[in-house]
Design an enzyme around this catalytic site. Sequence first.
Site, mmCIF file in Angstrom:
data_model
loop_
_atom_site.group_PDB
_atom_site.id
_atom_site.type_symbol
_atom_site.label_atom_id
_atom_site.label_comp_id
_atom_site.label_asym_id
_atom_site.label_seq_id
_atom_site.Cartn_x
_atom_site.Cartn_y
_atom_site.Cartn_z
ATOM 1 N N GLU A 1 5.279 4.693 -16.182
ATOM 2 C CA GLU A 1 4.586 5.339 -17.290
ATOM 3 C C GLU A 1 4.016 6.702 -16.921
ATOM 4 O OE1 GLU A 1 2.848 1.219 -19.377
ATOM 5 O OE2 GLU A 1 1.480 2.716 -18.532
ATOM 6 N N TYR B 1 -5.459 0.677 -20.135
ATOM 7 C CA TYR B 1 -4.046 1.050 -20.219
ATOM 8 C C TYR B 1 -3.095 -0.139 -20.134
ATOM 9 C CZ TYR B 1 -5.578 5.753 -20.601
ATOM 10 O OH TYR B 1 -6.178 6.891 -21.105
ATOM 11 N N TYR C 1 10.531 -9.170 -12.055
ATOM 12 C CA TYR C 1 11.535 -8.955 -11.009
ATOM 13 C C TYR C 1 12.482 -10.142 -10.867
ATOM 14 C CZ TYR C 1 9.268 -4.728 -9.239
ATOM 15 O OH TYR C 1 8.756 -3.462 -9.114
ATOM 16 N N HIS D 1 0.750 -1.685 -3.202
ATOM 17 C CA HIS D 1 0.019 -1.235 -4.385
ATOM 18 C C HIS D 1 -1.406 -0.786 -4.059
ATOM 19 C CE1 HIS D 1 2.855 -3.535 -7.357
ATOM 20 N NE2 HIS D 1 3.514 -2.920 -6.384
ATOM 21 N N GLN E 1 3.199 -0.765 2.398
ATOM 22 C CA GLN E 1 2.908 0.501 1.722
ATOM 23 C C GLN E 1 1.595 1.109 2.174
ATOM 24 O OE1 GLN E 1 3.093 -0.323 -2.503
ATOM 25 N NE2 GLN E 1 5.195 -1.091 -2.385
#
Length: 381
Positions: free
Chosen positions: A252, A262, A273, A159, A97
């Site tokens: 979210e 949060y 997963y 991420h 990513q």
Amino acid sequence: MAIQRRKLDSLLTGVCASVLLTAGAQAGEMVESGISTEYESFDLVKVAGGLEHPWSVAFLPGGGYLVTERGGTLKQIDRSGNAREVEGVPDVVASGQGGLLDVALHPDFRDNGWVYLTYSSGSEDQSYTALGRGLMEDGTLHEFEKIFEQDRGGSNHGHFGSRLAWLADGTLLMTIGDRRQEEPSQDLSSHTGSLLRLTEDGAAPADNPFADRDDAQPHIYAYGLRNSQGLVVDPADDTIWLTDHGPRGGDELNRMEAGGNYGWPVVSRGRDYRSEEPFGEARQDADMFDPVYEFLPTLAPSGLAMVTSDRFETWQGNLLAGGLRAERILRIVIEDDEVVHMEELLHGKIGRIRDVREGPNGHLYVLTDESDGGLYRMEAR
């Protein structure tokens, strides 16, 4: 500043013909006209194609676009859909990513020419989310410098977070993902899994919520996040809206507050997963902020815009959240911090949605995360 800058307007709206690369025969092509929604209808136009996993788009003064490609290329695209590669871009760790990610212009770009980029820095063995800036002139980023790098990297390539948004006071918000390490998102001594607030040169503002704590990174504005890739600031009141990837489920929409926790990974509405068991210790905690909305089914959110233009008059004030896995945009109506209505747009029409933006002309723009990705424009009828 070493470089003597000329007027940007003429430089940034055109592209030198000697280095033009056509963006594909479909550039500027009408994809579908008269798409009907509950309150608006629009035409979908393909501005440019042939983009390799594009990640973000920024709008140049007078017309034209800057688009990042995850593999490490920054493209300058003119209004006809023709593209050239911008020189002076930093080396990136283009794996998984990671790569070249968000792009944002300084609020005073017309005067100072600064272009900000987020990207994965370091090496294949240890990579970091980084922020840098360069001076845009003659199709090149001059004097590019890294102005921020997260304190803790990772050996995996997922991420990274990396969304940027400017606040009215001239400070810059930046998301940092949890790098699939989870627990550091609750550790204020690490940037991992947080929303940062930075000065224009990458430093920590003195009035950040944890700036006076010896045990905390002073750049952190809020924490307890997983991998936030949607970020927008309401120009009316500086409210910060953020979308965060959950695990299996648990995506979210959050209204961000200074100093807020949060919850990730202690509190989650997603599932593991592998085991399919609920992730985390609880679904709620009195000391942690609940999301304004949990996306069900999974959206895999990336890109977040707010409609402010009167081109889409009945959508004004609505959020538009892009979805990767869901291949759609969700139009979200919020009243008193509660989602009261939602509508699905472009479901399955153009592929994985990576970025959604409102342009300076009031049109809406969409990037698709594909090996042959495109930049699309939604034009109200």
